[in-house]
Write an enzyme that holds these catalytic residues in place. Structure first.
Site: not given
Lengths: 212, 127
Positions: B9-10
């Site tokens: 997600h990052s």
């Protein structure tokens, strides 16, 4: 029957709903999830909104596909692949159709919910999108089966969707981020089921506007 | 060489895991597919799709994910590729998996061996 203009109008109304309810959906998600459902859905449908002008000369199939593809690359959270797959499957079901008959509309929703089940591997009763979507589709089928208009059918569908949202307050989440909370998820309504109820509300409003 | 795609997600986590793995195995073919196009937190099917294309060869690709939508987005990206039978999504810890698979792939191990090592990373004892 739903024409291309009505499908576009439905998408447009849902874009507005996701902007309008951004905070509400985010607050719901903050209680039991990672707190981004409203932000994500609004970001995805804002991206859809930016493409709406280019949809003018596209078919229903192409419009629904474009919505799906836009969502999977802009939403960011689980609702991206879930809603994205639903729109892509609905698009595939509209292949080659200039307009959608009532049965075609039902088929599109059936394919859409099938896509969500396939992608999320969830079943009814797990505090997910499905808990508002499945009863809504059932209600819609029943109404159309009884010979009622699309507007009435979607009114019934929306009512069933909100009843489904209420039901999510009574159950434990076993899918998604909310499942980490276990029993503490009881009492909270599911954000995904809620955004799906707004989708039926948008469809209903599009049908009302078209006088169908 | 088996390719590796790191999905998080990052963006920073994906890039960081790639950087760390390349330090151990500089010749490894690793693509990072973290975050959204504008760097926001999230997963993006198009970005993952591009990552797979970047490292794909006949020898196959393994995809490592963090959690949640990273799994569904990766599955969708795999489905968008027609000859996808040797693109494998593996349930493995992300950082350890990135390092282990980079080392394994860079010594020329076949896909099945890289997948086996990745699965084993789940039980790796740090101390």
């Amino acid at each position: 029957m739903a024409t291309k203009a009505e499908v576009l109008n439905f998408v447009r109304i849902y874009v507005d709903k996701m902007a309008e309810h951004r905070q509400e959906l985010t607050d719901l998600d903050q209680a039991i999830g990672d707190g981004d459902h409203g932000i994500n859905m609004n970001r995805g449908f804002k991206a859809v909104d930016e493409k709406l002008l280019t949809f003018a000369d596209k078919t229903i199939e192409e419009i629904l596909n474009a919505v799906g593809m836009t969502l999977v690359s802009t939403v960011g959270g689980a609702s991206g692949p879930l809603y994205g797959t639903a729109f892509l499957r609905a698009g595939a079901s509209a292949k080659g159709k200039e307009a959608l008959s009532d049965q075609d509309v039902i088929l599109a929703f059936d394919e859409g919910v099938g896509g969500i089940q396939y992608r999320g591997k969830a079943v009814k009763g797990e505090k997910t999108i499905l808990d508002s979507m499945l009863p809504a589709i059932d209600a819609m089928k029943k109404s159309i089966g009884e010979g009622k208009s699309m507007t009435v059918a979607l009114e019934e569908a929306e009512k069933a969707a909100w009843a489904g949202v209420e039901y999510t307050k009574t159950i434990i989440a076993t899918k998604g981020r909310a499942s980490y909370l276990g029993e503490r998820s009881i009492g909270h309504q599911d954000p995904g089921a809620t955004s799906m109820a707004y989708l039926f509300q948008a469809a209903k409003e599009a049908a009302q506007k078209a006088g169908k | 060489m088996v390719g590796i795609v790191i999905v998080s997600h990052s963006q920073k986590i994906a890039e960081g895991a790639r950087e760390l793995a390349l330090q151990m195995a500089p010749s490894a073919k690793i693509a990072s597919a973290g975050g959204m196009k504008n760097g926001d937190i999230g997963t993006d099917v198009e970005k993952i799709f591009a990552g797979i294309k970047e490292v794909k060869s006949d020898e196959g690709v393994v995809i490592l994910v963090d959690l949640g939508s990273a799994v569904m987005s990766s599955e969708m990206a795999i489905e968008m590729i027609s000859d996808n039978e040797n693109i494998i999504l593996v349930d493995s810890p992300l950082v350890e998996g990135a390092i282990f698979s980079a080392v394994e792939a860079s010594i020329g191990s076949p896909l099945a061996k890289v997948v086996e090592v990745l699965k084993g990373a789940k039980n790796y004892k740090k101390f």
